[in-house]
Design a protein around this motif. Sequence first.
Motif, PDB file in Angstrom:
ATOM      1  N   TYR A 171      -0.138   6.265  -2.714  1.00  7.64           N
ATOM      2  CA  TYR A 171       0.676   7.209  -3.477  1.00  7.64           C
ATOM      3  C   TYR A 171      -0.208   8.162  -4.269  1.00  7.64           C
ATOM      4  CZ  TYR A 171       3.344   8.910  -7.475  1.00  7.64           C
ATOM      5  OH  TYR A 171       3.882   9.705  -8.444  1.00  7.64           O
TER       6      TYR A 171
ATOM      7  N   ARG B  56       5.256   1.843  -1.553  1.00 10.91           N
ATOM      8  CA  ARG B  56       4.020   2.175  -0.848  1.00 10.91           C
ATOM      9  C   ARG B  56       2.843   1.832  -1.749  1.00 10.91           C
ATOM     10  NH1 ARG B  56       2.215   8.059   1.742  1.00 10.91           N
ATOM     11  NH2 ARG B  56       0.660   7.221   3.203  1.00 10.91           N
TER      12      ARG B  56
ATOM     13  N   TRP C 293       3.686   5.463 -11.140  1.00 18.44           N
ATOM     14  CA  TRP C 293       4.063   4.596 -10.017  1.00 18.44           C
ATOM     15  C   TRP C 293       4.494   3.225 -10.533  1.00 18.44           C
ATOM     16  CZ3 TRP C 293       2.871  -0.159  -8.190  1.00 18.44           C
ATOM     17  CH2 TRP C 293       3.224  -0.474  -6.874  1.00 18.44           C
TER      18      TRP C 293
ATOM     19  N   ARG D 287       6.353  10.569  -2.034  1.00 18.77           N
ATOM     20  CA  ARG D 287       5.153  10.336  -1.222  1.00 18.77           C
ATOM     21  C   ARG D 287       5.034   8.875  -0.783  1.00 18.77           C
ATOM     22  NH1 ARG D 287       5.021  14.108   1.040  1.00 18.77           N
ATOM     23  NH2 ARG D 287       2.994  13.513   1.900  1.00 18.77           N
ATOM     24  N   SER D 288       6.167   8.273  -0.447  1.00 20.70           N
ATOM     25  CA  SER D 288       6.171   6.858  -0.069  1.00 20.70           C
ATOM     26  C   SER D 288       6.739   6.602   1.319  1.00 20.70           C
ATOM     27  CB  SER D 288       6.963   6.037  -1.099  1.00 20.70           C
ATOM     28  OG  SER D 288       6.354   6.100  -2.364  1.00 20.70           O
TER      29      SER D 288
ATOM     30  N   SER E 226       9.692   6.019  -4.814  1.00 21.16           N
ATOM     31  CA  SER E 226       8.889   7.060  -5.442  1.00 21.16           C
ATOM     32  C   SER E 226       8.627   8.160  -4.417  1.00 21.16           C
ATOM     33  CB  SER E 226       7.539   6.488  -5.897  1.00 21.16           C
ATOM     34  OG  SER E 226       7.682   5.580  -6.953  1.00 21.16           O
TER      35      SER E 226
ATOM     36  N   TYR F  93      -0.661  12.232  -3.605  1.00 20.91           N
ATOM     37  CA  TYR F  93      -0.344  13.211  -4.642  1.00 20.91           C
ATOM     38  C   TYR F  93      -1.555  14.091  -4.949  1.00 20.91           C
ATOM     39  CZ  TYR F  93       2.405  15.046  -8.526  1.00 20.91           C
ATOM     40  OH  TYR F  93       3.127  15.866  -9.345  1.00 20.91           O
TER      41      TYR F  93
END
Length: 316
Positions: free
Chosen positions: A160, A155, A211, A9-10, A7, A164
């Motif tokens: 996450y 993550r 997620w 932002r991991s 995903s 975000y």
Amino acid sequence: MIFIFSSPRSGSTWLAKAFDSHPDTLYLHEPDIVDRGSDLLPHWFAGDAGGFEDRARQYLTRLSGNRSLRTVGTRPFFAKHYRAGAARAMRTGLIYAGKGLEKAGFTSLSSGMTIPDLAKPDFARRTVIKSVSALGRADALVSCGEAVSAVLLLRHPCAYVNSYLTGNRMGVMPPPRRLGRLLETRSARRLNAARAVGTADNMVAQLTWEWLLANSEGHAAMIRSGGTLMRYEDLALNPEAELRPLFAKLGLEWSPATSHFLKSSQGGDGSYYSLARDPAEAISKWKRQMEPAQIETVRRIACLDPVGQRYFTGQD
């Protein structure tokens, strides 16, 4: 080919750059952003991916051949066994020239640039592709008959969501989009997600559902294909101890250049897109920044599936 699924932002760019630091790899950064492949594969599969093998192979061929500025222009750049020093300098210069055109507003020129490998003939190299858009296609890509070694990086869902939300407040991340066909996947039907998401009244809940469903699809593909599952938290705390066995499993000898990269990336200012982070800070920031009600929302939704339950067992 090594394919890293994740995903956004991991921490996947950091992991991918660790692979890129190896002198025998050729790293392609999110080539599916440049080539969405909508003519070949659905973004999310509502059922089994059987029957899409030929199209998946075609798409992998296109991705592995992509040499657009965006795909090969992610810093830092590393020395390679298959590229002479002069060729490396020339290639890096072409990338910086393209970036200069981009900053100057000549995007029509920079977006059409193709950066050559400038590789020595007959030197073997291992292609590494990283994507934050391919979780819905993971099943098709890893089961199409090509030699794909798959890695799924997870993550913590709270990390996450918090990342975000932070990016959204900074103006660098848009509001989350509607989940669309993600709600038609096998995972979504199993969890009756369409009804639950329809009653989600805040961004935290919507992000958590995204997620959960996306990673549940990727996780199922890893189970079916024998792919490797990695947790960002383990990687951040002990990067070399985590990566050495992974490299060995994937047939890559350990390189001193990778050790150097991992050490140099421990620290830094922790800016939003920085590769250099303080591990403890990167792992625990959400615990200080999220409200208890937000954390509970994430926990309640994530624990509906085993891929999320692993993060709420008392030790994370």
